[in-house]
Design a protein around this motif. Structure first.
Motif, PDB file in Angstrom:
ATOM      1  N   ILE A   1      27.457 -62.403 -27.718  1.00 54.23           N
ATOM      2  CA  ILE A   1      28.807 -62.701 -27.221  1.00 54.23           C
ATOM      3  C   ILE A   1      29.523 -61.422 -26.814  1.00 54.23           C
ATOM      4  CG2 ILE A   1      31.087 -63.492 -27.957  1.00 54.23           C
ATOM      5  CD1 ILE A   1      29.585 -65.604 -29.592  1.00 54.23           C
TER       6      ILE A   1
ATOM      7  N   MET B   1      28.307 -58.594 -25.897  1.00 55.23           N
ATOM      8  CA  MET B   1      27.751 -57.931 -24.715  1.00 55.23           C
ATOM      9  C   MET B   1      28.006 -58.721 -23.447  1.00 55.23           C
ATOM     10  SD  MET B   1      24.359 -55.972 -25.535  1.00 55.23           S
ATOM     11  CE  MET B   1      24.057 -55.105 -27.034  1.00 55.23           C
ATOM     12  N   THR B   2      27.954 -60.042 -23.520  1.00 54.14           N
ATOM     13  CA  THR B   2      28.133 -60.761 -22.272  1.00 54.14           C
ATOM     14  C   THR B   2      29.605 -60.917 -21.914  1.00 54.14           C
ATOM     15  OG1 THR B   2      28.053 -62.886 -23.404  1.00 54.14           O
ATOM     16  CG2 THR B   2      26.001 -62.055 -22.498  1.00 54.14           C
ATOM     17  N   THR B   3      30.462 -61.131 -22.906  1.00 51.22           N
ATOM     18  CA  THR B   3      31.842 -61.405 -22.511  1.00 51.22           C
ATOM     19  C   THR B   3      32.738 -60.172 -22.554  1.00 51.22           C
ATOM     20  OG1 THR B   3      32.407 -62.052 -24.737  1.00 51.22           O
ATOM     21  CG2 THR B   3      31.744 -63.792 -23.256  1.00 51.22           C
ATOM     22  N   PHE B   4      32.336 -59.158 -23.315  1.00 54.48           N
ATOM     23  CA  PHE B   4      33.190 -57.974 -23.389  1.00 54.48           C
ATOM     24  C   PHE B   4      32.582 -56.773 -22.680  1.00 54.48           C
ATOM     25  CE2 PHE B   4      35.027 -60.474 -26.689  1.00 54.48           C
ATOM     26  CZ  PHE B   4      36.362 -60.103 -26.684  1.00 54.48           C
ATOM     27  N   HIS B   5      31.315 -56.552 -22.889  1.00 56.17           N
ATOM     28  CA  HIS B   5      30.710 -55.334 -22.349  1.00 56.17           C
ATOM     29  C   HIS B   5      29.486 -55.653 -21.509  1.00 56.17           C
ATOM     30  CE1 HIS B   5      33.151 -53.964 -25.653  1.00 56.17           C
ATOM     31  NE2 HIS B   5      32.369 -54.621 -26.480  1.00 56.17           N
ATOM     32  N   PRO B   6      29.642 -56.424 -20.441  1.00 55.73           N
ATOM     33  CA  PRO B   6      28.445 -56.694 -19.632  1.00 55.73           C
ATOM     34  C   PRO B   6      27.904 -55.424 -19.013  1.00 55.73           C
ATOM     35  CG  PRO B   6      30.383 -57.644 -18.610  1.00 55.73           C
ATOM     36  CD  PRO B   6      30.830 -57.088 -19.898  1.00 55.73           C
ATOM     37  N   GLY B   7      28.700 -54.359 -19.028  1.00 54.12           N
ATOM     38  CA  GLY B   7      28.208 -53.087 -18.517  1.00 54.12           C
ATOM     39  C   GLY B   7      27.064 -52.546 -19.340  1.00 54.12           C
ATOM     40  N   MET B   8      26.948 -52.984 -20.586  1.00 52.42           N
ATOM     41  CA  MET B   8      25.875 -52.488 -21.434  1.00 52.42           C
ATOM     42  C   MET B   8      24.530 -53.080 -21.052  1.00 52.42           C
ATOM     43  SD  MET B   8      27.307 -52.406 -25.269  1.00 52.42           S
ATOM     44  CE  MET B   8      25.780 -51.795 -25.943  1.00 52.42           C
ATOM     45  N   LEU B   9      24.558 -54.304 -20.561  1.00 53.11           N
ATOM     46  CA  LEU B   9      23.285 -54.969 -20.259  1.00 53.11           C
ATOM     47  C   LEU B   9      22.664 -54.356 -19.018  1.00 53.11           C
ATOM     48  CD1 LEU B   9      24.600 -58.581 -20.699  1.00 53.11           C
ATOM     49  CD2 LEU B   9      23.028 -57.427 -22.235  1.00 53.11           C
TER      50      LEU B   9
ATOM     51  N   GLY C   1      34.963 -57.904 -29.330  1.00 49.52           N
ATOM     52  CA  GLY C   1      33.678 -57.407 -28.871  1.00 49.52           C
ATOM     53  C   GLY C   1      32.961 -56.564 -29.901  1.00 49.52           C
ATOM     54  N   LEU C   2      32.346 -55.493 -29.424  1.00 48.27           N
ATOM     55  CA  LEU C   2      31.571 -54.646 -30.328  1.00 48.27           C
ATOM     56  C   LEU C   2      32.449 -54.021 -31.400  1.00 48.27           C
ATOM     57  CD1 LEU C   2      28.947 -52.549 -28.375  1.00 48.27           C
ATOM     58  CD2 LEU C   2      28.573 -54.216 -30.159  1.00 48.27           C
TER      59      LEU C   2
ATOM     60  N   THR D   1      36.017 -62.018 -20.923  1.00 46.01           N
ATOM     61  CA  THR D   1      35.799 -62.705 -19.652  1.00 46.01           C
ATOM     62  C   THR D   1      34.368 -63.199 -19.673  1.00 46.01           C
ATOM     63  OG1 THR D   1      37.193 -61.042 -18.625  1.00 46.01           O
ATOM     64  CG2 THR D   1      36.008 -62.517 -17.165  1.00 46.01           C
TER      65      THR D   1
ATOM     66  N   PHE E   1      33.689 -56.461 -10.903  1.00 51.77           N
ATOM     67  CA  PHE E   1      33.279 -55.728 -12.087  1.00 51.77           C
ATOM     68  C   PHE E   1      32.407 -54.559 -11.652  1.00 51.77           C
ATOM     69  CE2 PHE E   1      30.430 -55.276 -15.803  1.00 51.77           C
ATOM     70  CZ  PHE E   1      31.407 -54.969 -16.726  1.00 51.77           C
TER      71      PHE E   1
ATOM     72  N   GLU F   1      31.088 -51.952 -13.482  1.00 51.90           N
ATOM     73  CA  GLU F   1      30.235 -51.153 -14.377  1.00 51.90           C
ATOM     74  C   GLU F   1      28.785 -51.119 -13.928  1.00 51.90           C
ATOM     75  OE1 GLU F   1      30.770 -51.643 -18.515  1.00 51.90           O
ATOM     76  OE2 GLU F   1      32.922 -51.393 -18.392  1.00 51.90           O
ATOM     77  N   HIS F   2      28.402 -52.061 -13.097  1.00 52.64           N
ATOM     78  CA  HIS F   2      27.021 -52.049 -12.632  1.00 52.64           C
ATOM     79  C   HIS F   2      26.881 -51.462 -11.232  1.00 52.64           C
ATOM     80  CE1 HIS F   2      24.926 -54.036 -15.885  1.00 52.64           C
ATOM     81  NE2 HIS F   2      25.998 -54.787 -16.045  1.00 52.64           N
TER      82      HIS F   2
ATOM     83  N   MET G   1      36.981 -49.082 -23.935  1.00 56.86           N
ATOM     84  CA  MET G   1      36.280 -50.261 -24.413  1.00 56.86           C
ATOM     85  C   MET G   1      37.082 -51.540 -24.190  1.00 56.86           C
ATOM     86  SD  MET G   1      34.702 -50.366 -28.126  1.00 56.86           S
ATOM     87  CE  MET G   1      33.482 -51.477 -28.673  1.00 56.86           C
TER      88      MET G   1
ATOM     89  N   ARG H   1      24.700 -49.028 -20.082  1.00 56.42           N
ATOM     90  CA  ARG H   1      25.689 -48.030 -20.463  1.00 56.42           C
ATOM     91  C   ARG H   1      25.804 -48.013 -21.969  1.00 56.42           C
ATOM     92  NH1 ARG H   1      30.692 -48.120 -16.560  1.00 56.42           N
ATOM     93  NH2 ARG H   1      31.575 -47.187 -18.400  1.00 56.42           N
TER      94      ARG H   1
END
Lengths: 535, 376, 365
Positions: A335, A337-345, A453-454, B25, B100, B102-103, C114, C268
């Motif tokens: 949750i 990673m997908t909803t808060f930090h999709p930049g990590m994936l 999130g994280l 989101t 978005f 970040e990618h 963040m 990231r």
């Protein structure tokens, strides 16, 4: 029944633990007349149709009455007939009459006639009635203010079978049964050590369950033994039907999701823990023994860990810890990673998750909650149903419903994977109670992850760490040996070193003698053991 | 009671949890920006931004993809704005999802934009954390729109295609490979001078090669492929590529594959103007010869000499252009002076712009043939 | 007062001090030293570390002199009750503000990298609740937590910075020793602010199991912290470039944005890194909050120390929420750090000198 209860002695925590029998109390002495005694027993045990009173007479002309009282179904009929009734009814006829009066004859019967193995004198109703209720046979003689409590316990019981909750590939197959004595004997057979002590107390006002504390004197830390005894002593409850009652009443922090006592069905685990300085609590009527103190590490151990080679075990343990981590964080991480930090994936993964979620009506959080709860329901349903049907439910629930839900677009396929991994991981934890505790945390972490999130997950993990670090089980740190870490103890932690290298016992119990290997104190005993083995 | 207090706090926290979720989101409500192209626009101080947005459901065809097979995997939308952030916000008027970044993998800057002030364009890219410092950056000949309209056939994702093209230094040293982080670092440590990849596009593919020369945050000119390779040799950044030279016997060509390179710059003389010497060590394999076969050690040595000469020529060409025509110190000579001769640098700091074009550089290339393949 | 068995061992003291020193300020340290000394920044850090150790000698000597007293008690013995009472109040204010700025700075970084929209108050209050939950257990559990969290914090952070090393250009550390002495000195003094946290020793004295090893304890603590600082500064300089570092508010965080996890597991790492930095901020806030409450307890000679945690809680929250933006926060941070030198070195120095002149010792009282 109220009048019986009113007779009960409710004064709490006054007596010592070894004599906590309260109804009827021991001060009520037996009378001289056998009739009064029998009536006395019946005054307590009236309306109990399973009580059998067997009256018989001795001598020819002045007949002296004797009576046996026992409960049908709880006594061993063979012992009763061959070792009690037979000698009493046949041999006593040959005695001169002068023996058949009072004390002399009582002693004769006790010392010379009864061939039953275990008997003791009693002079009060308390012991007599407790004896009858425990399956002993009570012998009353006329004109004697005492009675004989003869151990004839024997009832239908399950044999020693392989424990079903702690199956191992390599290791002994015997498990505890529901009988206290059998269980104690199973442990004693493994530890032929005069220092192995067993103390029995009775707990539960109605159940009067036998509860035994086992420890090896000189190995177990006295303060832990005292603490266990002290806490057991404070238990004042109406019933102890399973060791779970005791566990929950004597653990320190009942708000914690983690059990602070270890439970096991395996005598070899108990024996190994006793040698490490633990205290075992064995409870009648249940195959589950309790071990104190419990540490997080010990809850993650399986008996096989010590039977297999150490490389394999070390690898398995590392995997187990990783599984445990995923068992409570995986849906939350998903949750976050997908909803808060999709930049990590990684981009590809992010896109495929996004594609899979397209058209799913619920938010990821709700989706996760639905899936995790339905999985819990499935698990519970599987446990309740008898074996073959349980498996069917697993297949139907897991495959059919999951597949259908995905096809119907209610949940995304990735969520199914996430929840499945989460569930499978939790089953890699050997201890069921801990596994369930971890799964409970899943929900809390999902909530935290959905807020922040994280960062939320980190808050949860830090809170958990604080809880674990401050948690103590009978004076031992729950997280030991990681708190106040010592290198010498690192060999039996996340990895398990080769057995010859594990030279000392774990420090959390701080045993009085630390050497696990080269244990000089035991040399003499070993020699004695060898001699007996030669015989 | 002490214990109930904990429970209350837990309850309180769970209530907060129900109120919260400020930053959440759903992943399928976001539009991932794969790459962005920046062009000038008719309005003053505004730019045109072309965002390429991968469409998730088209990329992952899935089993039901029979009907959707014809859809485009990537959509390109254009918008006008003062900055990239402004542009993205303007798009919100037209798109229902959040952009978005970040990618984001690739930033392509149009020639006209680059000739203006780059500072304005890159400022938000540094300031906001949403932008990926690992995005590749390139300057294209003409309009960036052309690059953004390319339909690559090797990859579904345009951004991935552009990114991997820009990352293929292992295959060729003929362009300037750098990501946004490196770019910013170069710009700041060299007062706005940098070499950036040059990109050109036709309908189905882009081509990279050569470099754009940035001086004081402005594009001043281009280097061709050989010059770029020369500059890369100078900076020690070559990790691959090839050099075609004449056969030692003089009757064909030999292809020399570069394995690796090291360069060492040192100061030879301080007065009257600084004089540098550059040692370049190149190692490589012989991949093909059109005619002659290498039979002897002498041939190999001769070949090494020829390759060295060729590389020297390339370097000289690149250096000459950068030094004398563009007068841009992307060769990090000033940096070298500052780092190794701080005393001397203080003397030249003010007048470096005048001194630099006249600086002499003595180039020595040492080539080693490592492998000649399995035939002689 | 706390129970007598609430004592911490030498390793626990070391870890407690290191984790107190290590806080989110580490993320901005490379910029501070770059501004003062350019590429000599890492030397400045080392000098700062040495100066801090020298300064800590004052504290250590006081602990040796009065092993059974906290600052509150020995300052009363040395300078009398009333002045000592005021010093105690200064100490409480300082520790309160110190935990404020730690929590606030962390909230600031979280908001920047963040969770952009999450209210700062939420981040502050959750951090504080966690802190309160821990320090209510006392000193020893706090030290135990530090002991457990230290490797969990330091190993991944090291690993992340190590990933950046292939990108690093170590010539950025040149020129060597090219900074005017004055700038070096100023820089070193400034770096000493980054070591703020050693002043918790003022209150820890009687809670240490072996106060006789205090010098060694302080040496290890300051040395390890210095090493971590130098490592971070060097990697940041080499990877981002000294000039670029000067522009960034948190260069230590920016560097994590320039790297990629091996094997492309994560695109990231900044969210992950920040989640880890939560630990650093948490341990530091713990120590300050705890020492603040301890000071209060000793000052009022109260028995119950949990009560003061409750008293300090709203104040810390209030001060942490006051600054409107990061620039004001930075100003506050600077002020508190100057305060740290005063509280951690100057005041103890005066007390020490007076105690030597007046020949006061623990035993004499």
């Amino acid at each position: 029944m109220t009048n019986i209860f009113s007779k009960l002695n409710y004064t709490k925590k006054k007596e010592l633990y070894f004599e906590r029998d309260m109804s009827p109390d021991k001060s009520k002495k037996l009378k001289k007349s056998i009739k009064e005694n029998i009536d006395g027993v019946h005054s307590y045990l009236y309306d109990c149709d399973d009580i059998i009173t067997r009256d018989f007479y001795m001598g020819q002309t002045p007949k002296h009455q004797m009576s046996l009282m026992f409960i049908d179904g709880m006594v061993d009929k063979d012992t009763l007939q061959n070792d009690i009734l037979k000698p009493l009814m046949i041999f006593t006829r040959q005695f001169p009459l002068e023996y058949s009066v009072g004390e002399n004859f009582f002693n004769m019967v006790k010392e010379g006639l009864l061939t039953a193995g275990d008997l003791k004198e009693s002079d009060n109703f308390g012991e007599v009635i407790l004896g009858i209720l425990s399956g002993d046979t009570v012998l009353f003689l006329d004109k004697v203010e005492k009675a004989l409590v003869i151990s004839t316990r024997g009832w239908e019981k399950r044999g020693v079978q392989e424990p079903s909750t702690e199956a191992v590939i390599r290791g002994p197959r015997d498990g505890f049964t529901e009988t206290y004595r059998t269980n104690v004997a199973l442990v004693r057979r493994r530890l032929k050590d005069p220092n192995l002590k067993v103390k029995t107390i009775k707990l539960g006002r109605h159940t009067r369950t036998d509860v035994g504390i086992m420890f090896i004197q000189g190995v177990a830390k006295p303060s832990i033994v005292d603490e266990v005894l002290k806490r057991l002593n404070t238990v004042d409850t109406s019933s102890v039907l399973e060791s779970g009652y005791i566990e929950q009443m004597i653990e320190g922090d009942w708000l914690s999701p983690f059990p602070q006592l270890r439970r096991t069905e395996r005598p070899d685990v108990v024996a190994a823990s006793l040698v490490e300085g633990n205290v075992a609590i064995i409870c009648d009527n249940t195959p589950f023994a309790l071990l104190a103190p419990a540490t997080l590490l010990s809850l993650f151990q399986s008996p096989e860990d010590y039977y297999e080679r150490w490389y394999i075990v070390s690898m398995i343990r590392i995997l187990r810890f990783m599984a445990a981590f995923f068992a409570f964080t995986f849906p939350a991480l998903y949750i976050a990673m997908t909803t808060f930090h999709p930049g990590m994936l990684p981009t590809d993964l992010a896109l495929s998750i996004a594609a899979a979620r397209e058209g799913v009506p619920f938010s990821a959080v709700l989706e996760a909650l639905i899936m995790v709860s339905s999985l819990e329901v499935l698990r519970e349903a599987g446990v309740r149903l008898p074996g073959p049907i349980g498996q069917t439910i697993g297949i139907v629930g897991g495959l059919v419903v999951g597949e259908a839900a995905v096809r119907a677009g209610i949940v995304s396929p990735i969520m199914v994977i996430v929840v499945a991994v989460n569930a499978i991981s939790s089953f890699a934890i050997p201890n069921y109670s801990v596994a369930i505790g971890f799964r409970l945390l899943t929900f809390i972490l999902i909530a935290l992850a959905s807020v922040a999130g994280l960062y939320g997950i980190m808050l949860g993990l830090l809170g958990l760490t604080i809880h674990l670090v401050t948690l103590k089980s009978f004076g031992a740190h729950f997280l030991s040996p990681f708190v106040s870490f010592r290198w010498s103890e690192s060999k039996d932690t996340i990895i398990r070193g080769p057995i010859p290298s594990m030279e000392i016992r774990p420090g959390y119990t701080r045993p009085e003698d630390l050497d696990r290997i080269n244990d000089r104190r035991h040399d003499t005993i070993d020699k004695a053991g060898d001699e007996s083995a030669d015989e | 009671m002490n214990r109930y207090k904990k429970l209350w706090i837990c309850l309180l926290l769970s209530m907060v949890a129900m109120v919260g979720c400020w930053d959440m989101t759903e992943i399928d409500r976001r539009l991932f920006v794969g790459s962005v192209g920046i062009d000038t626009s008719d309005e003053i101080n505004k730019y045109t931004f072309h965002f390429s947005l991968p469409i998730a459901r088209e990329i992952i065809g899935g089993e039901g993809g029979g009907g959707g097979g014809g859809g485009k995997a990537v959509a390109t939308v254009s918008t006008v704005g003062n900055s990239i952030v402004d542009g993205a916000r303007n798009l919100a008027l037209r798109l229902n999802r959040d952009l978005f970044f970040e990618h984001m993998r690739v930033i392509v800057i149009g020639e006209d934009v680059a000739r203006g002030d780059l500072k304005k364009v890159i400022n938000p890219l540094i300031r906001l954390t949403e932008f990926n410092r690992r995005s590749r950056i390139a300057i294209c000949e003409g309009e960036a729109r052309k690059v953004m309209e390319v339909n690559p056939w090797t990859e579904k994702l345009k951004a991935e295609y552009l990114e991997t093209v820009l990352a293929s230094t292992g295959l060729s040293g003929k362009f300037a490979e750098l990501d946004l982080g490196d770019f910013l670092r170069n710009l700041h440590s060299q007062k706005g001078d940098a070499l950036v990849s040059k990109m050109a596009a036709n309908k189905t593919q882009v081509s990279i090669g050569g470099a754009a020369v940035i001086k004081d945050f402005r594009l001043v000119g281009w280097l061709d492929e050989e010059e770029t390779q020369g500059a890369n040799f100078f900076l020690g950044k070559i990790t691959g590529g090839d050099i075609v030279v004449e056969d030692p016997q003089g009757n064909g060509t030999v292809t020399f594959i570069i394995l690796g390179e090291k360069s060492r710059l040192s100061l030879k003389a301080k007065e009257p103007i600084p004089e540098f010497s550059l040692d370049v060590y190149v190692a490589g394999n012989i991949a093909s010869t059109t005619h002659g076969i290498i039979l002897s050690l002498e041939d190999a040595e001769k070949l090494q000499g020829i390759v060295s000469k060729e590389i020297t020529a390339q370097i000289s060409k690149g250096v000459k252009k950068l030094k004398e025509i563009y007068k841009v110190d992307v060769l990090k000579l000033s940096d070298h002076l500052y780092k190794h001769e701080p005393e001397l640098w203080r003397k030249y700091e003010e007048s470096w712009g005048d001194v630099y074009p006249n600086v002499k550089i003595d180039i020595k290339v040492h080539t080693t043939v490592k492998n000649i393949g399995v035939i002689r | 007062m706390l129970t007598n068995n609430d004592l911490i061992t030498v390793p626990q003291t070391v870890v407690l001090i290191i984790t107190t020193i290590l806080e989110i300020g580490l993320l901005s340290l490379p910029r501070d030293v770059a501004i003062y000394a350019n590429s000599d920044g890492w030397i400045v850090v080392i000098i700062g570390g040495v100066l801090t150790f020298v300064g800590s000698l004052v504290l250590s000597t006081l602990v040796r002199r009065f092993p059974n007293d906290t600052f509150i008690e020995y300052s009363q013995k040395v300078i009398g009750k009333v002045p000592a009472f005021f010093l105690g109040i200064v100490l409480i204010i300082y520790f309160t503000l110190a935990s404020c700025i730690v929590i606030r700075t962390f909230a600031e970084v979280i908001n920047a990298f963040m969770l952009q929209k999450t209210p700062r108050e939420f981040i502050i209050i959750t951090q504080m609740l966690l802190t309160v939950y821990l320090i209510r257990h006392g000193i020893e559990p706090t030290a135990r937590i530090a002991e457990i969290l230290f490797p969990i914090l330091i190993i991944p952070i090291f690993a992340m910075y190590l990933i950046a090393i292939p990108k690093a250009d170590f010539t950025e550390l040149l020129p060597f020793l090219n900074t005017p002495v004055k700038a070096m000195a100023m820089g070193s003094l400034n770096t000493m602010f980054s070591f703020f946290g050693i002043e918790i020793l003022l209150m820890l004295g009687p809670y240490m199991r072996s106060p006789e090893r205090i010098y060694w304890t302080m040496f290890v603590s300051v040395a390890v912290s210095t090493m971590i600082y130098v490592f971070v500064v060097i990697v940041v300089f080499a990877t981002i470039g000294v000039q670029n570092t000067k522009l960034l508010i948190w260069p230590g965080m920016t560097i994590i944005r320039t790297i990629m996890a091996p094997g492309k597991v994560f695109e990231r790492l900044d969210a992950l890194a920040l989640a880890l930095w939560t630990i650093a901020s948490f341990t530091t806030a713990n120590s300050f909050f705890l020492t603040g409450a301890l000071t209060f307890t000793h000052l009022t000679r109260a028995r119950e120390f949990k009560f003061f945690i409750t008293i300090l809680f709203p104040w810390i929250y209030l001060f942490a929420s006051i600054p409107p933006n990061v620039l004001v926060t930075e100003k506050l941070v600077y002020m508190v750090k100057i305060g740290s030198i005063t509280v951690g070195i100057l005041i103890p120095l005066i007390i020490l000198v007076l105690s030597i002149i007046l020949k006061k010792r623990s035993g004499a009282a």
